[in-house]
Design a protein around this motif. Structure first.
Motif, PDB file in Angstrom:
ATOM      1  N   VAL A 221      -7.078  18.461   4.848  1.00 52.65           N
ATOM      2  CA  VAL A 221      -6.734  17.703   6.046  1.00 52.65           C
ATOM      3  C   VAL A 221      -6.103  16.390   5.592  1.00 52.65           C
ATOM      4  CG1 VAL A 221      -7.610  16.579   8.121  1.00 52.65           C
ATOM      5  CG2 VAL A 221      -8.603  18.736   7.353  1.00 52.65           C
ATOM      6  N   LEU A 222      -4.918  16.104   6.099  1.00 53.72           N
ATOM      7  CA  LEU A 222      -4.177  14.905   5.734  1.00 53.72           C
ATOM      8  C   LEU A 222      -4.824  13.656   6.318  1.00 53.72           C
ATOM      9  CD1 LEU A 222      -1.509  13.878   4.392  1.00 53.72           C
ATOM     10  CD2 LEU A 222      -0.453  14.133   6.632  1.00 53.72           C
ATOM     11  N   ASP A 223      -5.166  12.699   5.438  1.00 49.82           N
ATOM     12  CA  ASP A 223      -5.723  11.424   5.886  1.00 49.82           C
ATOM     13  C   ASP A 223      -4.641  10.347   5.942  1.00 49.82           C
ATOM     14  OD1 ASP A 223      -8.339  12.396   6.100  1.00 49.82           O
ATOM     15  OD2 ASP A 223      -8.737  12.003   3.986  1.00 49.82           O
ATOM     16  N   SER A 224      -3.841  10.249   4.881  1.00 51.62           N
ATOM     17  CA  SER A 224      -2.752   9.278   4.884  1.00 51.62           C
ATOM     18  C   SER A 224      -1.606   9.794   4.030  1.00 51.62           C
ATOM     19  CB  SER A 224      -3.222   7.911   4.384  1.00 51.62           C
ATOM     20  OG  SER A 224      -3.475   7.953   2.999  1.00 51.62           O
ATOM     21  N   PHE A 225      -0.408   9.428   4.429  1.00 51.75           N
ATOM     22  CA  PHE A 225       0.815   9.801   3.729  1.00 51.75           C
ATOM     23  C   PHE A 225       1.673   8.548   3.681  1.00 51.75           C
ATOM     24  CE2 PHE A 225       5.000  11.359   3.033  1.00 51.75           C
ATOM     25  CZ  PHE A 225       4.870  12.573   2.388  1.00 51.75           C
ATOM     26  N   THR A 226       2.051   8.115   2.489  1.00 50.22           N
ATOM     27  CA  THR A 226       2.796   6.874   2.338  1.00 50.22           C
ATOM     28  C   THR A 226       4.001   7.085   1.443  1.00 50.22           C
ATOM     29  OG1 THR A 226       0.700   5.679   2.460  1.00 50.22           O
ATOM     30  CG2 THR A 226       2.595   4.440   1.684  1.00 50.22           C
ATOM     31  N   ILE A 227       5.156   6.562   1.859  1.00 46.18           N
ATOM     32  CA  ILE A 227       6.353   6.550   1.023  1.00 46.18           C
ATOM     33  C   ILE A 227       6.765   5.098   0.842  1.00 46.18           C
ATOM     34  CG2 ILE A 227       8.778   7.189   0.790  1.00 46.18           C
ATOM     35  CD1 ILE A 227       8.261   9.642   2.439  1.00 46.18           C
ATOM     36  N   ASP A 228       6.951   4.690  -0.405  1.00 44.99           N
ATOM     37  CA  ASP A 228       7.431   3.349  -0.725  1.00 44.99           C
ATOM     38  C   ASP A 228       8.954   3.424  -0.799  1.00 44.99           C
ATOM     39  OD1 ASP A 228       8.134   0.913  -1.740  1.00 44.99           O
ATOM     40  OD2 ASP A 228       6.684   0.924  -3.382  1.00 44.99           O
ATOM     41  N   PHE A 229       9.633   3.071   0.292  1.00 43.71           N
ATOM     42  CA  PHE A 229      11.087   3.173   0.335  1.00 43.71           C
ATOM     43  C   PHE A 229      11.767   2.104  -0.515  1.00 43.71           C
ATOM     44  CE2 PHE A 229      10.307   5.538   4.373  1.00 43.71           C
ATOM     45  CZ  PHE A 229      10.888   6.717   3.951  1.00 43.71           C
TER      46      PHE A 229
ATOM     47  N   GLN B   8      14.634  -5.604   4.877  1.00 43.22           N
ATOM     48  CA  GLN B   8      13.190  -5.788   4.855  1.00 43.22           C
ATOM     49  C   GLN B   8      12.724  -6.171   3.459  1.00 43.22           C
ATOM     50  OE1 GLN B   8      11.428  -2.200   6.336  1.00 43.22           O
ATOM     51  NE2 GLN B   8      11.775  -2.770   8.449  1.00 43.22           N
ATOM     52  N   SER B   9      11.617  -6.876   3.401  1.00 43.75           N
ATOM     53  CA  SER B   9      11.035  -7.212   2.110  1.00 43.75           C
ATOM     54  C   SER B   9      10.211  -6.020   1.610  1.00 43.75           C
ATOM     55  CB  SER B   9      10.156  -8.450   2.221  1.00 43.75           C
ATOM     56  OG  SER B   9       9.077  -8.195   3.095  1.00 43.75           O
ATOM     57  N   ARG B  10       9.837  -6.045   0.366  1.00 41.60           N
ATOM     58  CA  ARG B  10       9.165  -4.916  -0.256  1.00 41.60           C
ATOM     59  C   ARG B  10       7.906  -4.446   0.482  1.00 41.60           C
ATOM     60  NH1 ARG B  10       8.856  -1.277  -3.847  1.00 41.60           N
ATOM     61  NH2 ARG B  10       7.126  -0.991  -5.241  1.00 41.60           N
ATOM     62  N   PRO B  11       6.975  -5.319   0.891  1.00 40.92           N
ATOM     63  CA  PRO B  11       5.792  -4.795   1.589  1.00 40.92           C
ATOM     64  C   PRO B  11       6.139  -4.070   2.881  1.00 40.92           C
ATOM     65  CG  PRO B  11       5.413  -7.042   0.887  1.00 40.92           C
ATOM     66  CD  PRO B  11       6.860  -6.739   0.636  1.00 40.92           C
ATOM     67  N   GLN B  12       7.240  -4.447   3.532  1.00 42.06           N
ATOM     68  CA  GLN B  12       7.611  -3.792   4.774  1.00 42.06           C
ATOM     69  C   GLN B  12       8.309  -2.460   4.534  1.00 42.06           C
ATOM     70  OE1 GLN B  12       9.910  -7.037   6.225  1.00 42.06           O
ATOM     71  NE2 GLN B  12       8.290  -7.766   7.570  1.00 42.06           N
ATOM     72  N   LEU B  13       8.669  -2.147   3.304  1.00 41.48           N
ATOM     73  CA  LEU B  13       9.336  -0.884   2.993  1.00 41.48           C
ATOM     74  C   LEU B  13       8.353   0.225   2.650  1.00 41.48           C
ATOM     75  CD1 LEU B  13      12.409  -2.120   0.954  1.00 41.48           C
ATOM     76  CD2 LEU B  13      12.406  -1.086   3.220  1.00 41.48           C
ATOM     77  N   ILE B  14       7.069  -0.078   2.671  1.00 38.07           N
ATOM     78  CA  ILE B  14       6.067   0.950   2.413  1.00 38.07           C
ATOM     79  C   ILE B  14       5.677   1.537   3.763  1.00 38.07           C
ATOM     80  CG2 ILE B  14       3.789   1.435   1.477  1.00 38.07           C
ATOM     81  CD1 ILE B  14       4.260  -0.926  -0.445  1.00 38.07           C
TER      82      ILE B  14
END
Length: 131
Positions: free
Chosen positions: A54-62, A91-97
């Motif tokens: 079961v997927l809890d979180s999925f993150t891509i660092d763009f 966008q700055s780096r934290p906003q690209l995640i």
């Protein structure tokens, strides 16, 4: 078609981790847990119950992504796809995640590479497998 961003249909994601393993930049992170699968057939000689991820979180660092599309190519259930939704610029780096909520938010206006509409967030998995 301009490949603006990568979108995720969470219901189609089986947390198989193929996209994470094949990404050359290691910019994808998946957290998942296992739980009993009530839809699995029961067998009289089974030694343990069937489970599913079961997927809890999925993150891509763009900010780290090089937009190669390998994650989309290796996804066997078409959970990841190119979307024509615009990605905000400047966008700055934290906003690209982008996490699960941000990736799924691009679904209402998204289309697949073949021009077909992307699945909506409330739709069940289509079972569509790549050829």
């Amino acid at each position: 078609m301009n490949h603006s961003t990568i979108a995720l249909h969470p219901a189609s994601c089986t947390s198989c981790m193929l996209c994470v393993r094949e990404c050359p930049d290691w910019c994808i992170t998946i957290d998942a847990h296992s739980e009993a699968d009530p839809d699995a057939p029961t067998y009289s000689n089974s030694r343990r119950e069937s489970t599913k991820n079961v997927l809890d979180s999925f993150t891509i660092d763009f900010g780290q992504c090089m937009w190669c599309g390998i994650c989309i190519d290796v996804c066997p259930f078409d959970a990841l796809f190119w979307s024509d939704a615009e990605m905000p610029a400047g966008q700055s780096r934290p906003q690209l995640i982008y996490g699960l909520a941000e990736l799924a938010a691009s679904l209402p206006s998204a289309r697949r590479d073949d021009g077909s509409p992307a699945p909506q967030l409330n739709e069940p998995p289509s079972g569509r497998r790549k050829k």
